[in-house]
Design an enzyme around this catalytic site. Sequence first.
Site, PDB file in Angstrom:
ATOM      1  N   THR A 129       0.796  -1.228   0.000  1.00  0.00           N
ATOM      2  CA  THR A 129       0.000   0.000   0.000  1.00  0.00           C
ATOM      3  C   THR A 129       0.831   1.281   0.000  1.00  0.00           C
ATOM      4  O   THR A 129       1.946   1.302   0.545  1.00  0.00           O
ATOM      5  CB  THR A 129      -0.909   0.005   1.259  1.00  0.00           C
ATOM      6  N   GLU A 131       0.302   3.585   1.850  1.00  0.00           N
ATOM      7  CA  GLU A 131       0.440   4.015   3.250  1.00  0.00           C
ATOM      8  C   GLU A 131       1.864   3.773   3.752  1.00  0.00           C
ATOM      9  O   GLU A 131       2.276   4.337   4.765  1.00  0.00           O
ATOM     10  CB  GLU A 131      -0.561   3.285   4.146  1.00  0.00           C
ATOM     11  N   TYR A 153      -1.311   0.656  10.942  1.00  0.00           N
ATOM     12  CA  TYR A 153      -1.585  -0.087   9.707  1.00  0.00           C
ATOM     13  C   TYR A 153      -0.382  -0.015   8.758  1.00  0.00           C
ATOM     14  O   TYR A 153       0.076  -1.039   8.238  1.00  0.00           O
ATOM     15  CB  TYR A 153      -2.831   0.508   9.054  1.00  0.00           C
ATOM     16  N   LYS A 157       2.006  -3.087   7.518  1.00  0.00           N
ATOM     17  CA  LYS A 157       2.208  -3.358   6.099  1.00  0.00           C
ATOM     18  C   LYS A 157       3.688  -3.292   5.712  1.00  0.00           C
ATOM     19  O   LYS A 157       4.121  -3.915   4.744  1.00  0.00           O
ATOM     20  CB  LYS A 157       1.397  -2.361   5.257  1.00  0.00           C
TER      21      LYS A 157
HETATM   22  P1  GDP Z   1      -6.531   6.465   3.486  1.00  0.00           P
HETATM   23  O1  GDP Z   1      -5.695   7.192   2.507  1.00  0.00           O
HETATM   24  O2  GDP Z   1      -6.364   4.997   3.386  1.00  0.00           O
HETATM   25  O3  GDP Z   1      -6.381   6.949   4.874  1.00  0.00           O
HETATM   26  O4  GDP Z   1      -8.052   6.713   2.990  1.00  0.00           O
HETATM   27  P2  GDP Z   1      -9.260   7.538   3.615  1.00  0.00           P
HETATM   28  O5  GDP Z   1     -10.300   7.588   2.550  1.00  0.00           O
HETATM   29  O6  GDP Z   1      -9.700   6.960   4.918  1.00  0.00           O
HETATM   30  O7  GDP Z   1      -8.688   8.984   3.896  1.00  0.00           O
HETATM   31  C1  GDP Z   1      -8.186   9.796   2.874  1.00  0.00           C
HETATM   32  C2  GDP Z   1      -7.926  11.189   3.411  1.00  0.00           C
HETATM   33  O8  GDP Z   1      -9.178  11.830   3.631  1.00  0.00           O
HETATM   34  C3  GDP Z   1      -7.172  11.245   4.730  1.00  0.00           C
HETATM   35  O9  GDP Z   1      -6.129  12.191   4.633  1.00  0.00           O
HETATM   36  C4  GDP Z   1      -8.205  11.700   5.737  1.00  0.00           C
HETATM   37  O10 GDP Z   1      -7.677  12.482   6.802  1.00  0.00           O
HETATM   38  C5  GDP Z   1      -9.093  12.568   4.856  1.00  0.00           C
HETATM   39  N1  GDP Z   1     -10.436  12.750   5.403  1.00  0.00           N
HETATM   40  C6  GDP Z   1     -11.066  13.935   5.603  1.00  0.00           C
HETATM   41  N2  GDP Z   1     -12.267  13.751   6.169  1.00  0.00           N
HETATM   42  C7  GDP Z   1     -12.426  12.420   6.325  1.00  0.00           C
HETATM   43  C8  GDP Z   1     -13.482  11.608   6.862  1.00  0.00           C
HETATM   44  O11 GDP Z   1     -14.508  12.091   7.303  1.00  0.00           O
HETATM   45  N3  GDP Z   1     -13.287  10.264   6.847  1.00  0.00           N
HETATM   46  C9  GDP Z   1     -12.134   9.697   6.343  1.00  0.00           C
HETATM   47  N4  GDP Z   1     -12.008   8.367   6.331  1.00  0.00           N
HETATM   48  N5  GDP Z   1     -11.115  10.440   5.858  1.00  0.00           N
HETATM   49  C10 GDP Z   1     -11.262  11.772   5.845  1.00  0.00           C
END
Ligand code: GDP
Length: 346
Positions: A129, A131, A153, A157
Amino acid sequence: MAQCAAAAATSGDVNGDGKTKRKVAIITGITGQDGSYLAEFLLAKGMRRVILVFCNVLTVTRLNTEIDLGNAAHDDITIPYPTVQCVWQISFDLAEYTADVDGVGTLRLLDAVKTCGLTDTVRFYQASTSELYGKVQEIPQKETTPFYPRSPYGAAKLYAYWIVVNFREAYNLFAVNGILFNHESPRRGSNFVTRKISRSVAKIHLGQLQCFSLGNLDSKRDWGHAKDYVEAMWLMLQQEEPIDFVIATGEVHSVREFVEKAFKHVGKTIVWEGKNEEEVGRCQETGEIHVKVDPKYYRPTEVDFLQGDSSKALKIIGWKPRVTFEELVKEMVDADIELMRNNPNA
Ligand code: GDP
């Protein structure tokens, strides 16, 4: 953060001509979007048998569903969605569980291959990933970019990545890491920001919701479509040599842009007012506030920018993404409108 992204192992079956043709696949993490797309993809490629495994809280990986695909229709792939919620809740809270499943879980699978004497026949795909790049050390990120994970996480990974490399070098196992950047679809879990947005916009469009809250609107991601990405997984397993690849679109968009595009698709123009936690997204046409910022969605160690460079994949395996950002957003919103229309509580 994908907790149980798919890892696939395909075992060989020798043809009459002495060539190895792979007929059986084991996919872990089938409750997630990648597992289901991958199962369908392999079916379409003529894979005879796909064994689906999902990560269970009690017994790290438990064989749950075995489907003899034969000529079965896609509907025969059972994806037990209710389980997703349970696994997600727990794994977000428990870093140790994440380490166990996403880190040591990979070692367990590799060990199983070795213990069963299958290192010459099995091909192993590790759902690695973006990440891993966390606090990015280079822009864009490619296969040679140093890792700097920023979450339990990501750290788990990282272990999985290196144990795959280790088994490849130590036992000559065909094992590869696909370093996939964010990939989305209508099947994306609702904890991810893209799906949270598409669901909320669909509900607002249907009059089922007025407003929803997000965290960091300025976080940027390289978002592709999961369907394109499972093809990359398969391509990586078809090569003569096991090689790790970054799989990404190379395009970056902010959460804010995703919100704007999603609303635009249902005929609403979002204009932003205020700053930081006071910021709101207002519909220019109606004057209604549809988006707010809630600091509870901020992350303690944020990964605020990811952009992949998948030119190595293009050059060596001929992979490139097909679905554009705009098409992805539209597909997700349309699918959620359809879903919410029939089942407002989905
Ligand atoms: P990730 O890249 O695997 O962490 O995928 P996510 O979809 O969970 O998050 C992507 C980005 O969106 C991160 O930088 C989060 O901080 C931002 N983000 C902003 N608001 C939200 C929210 O309400 N939920 C999530 N999951 N992410 C958010």
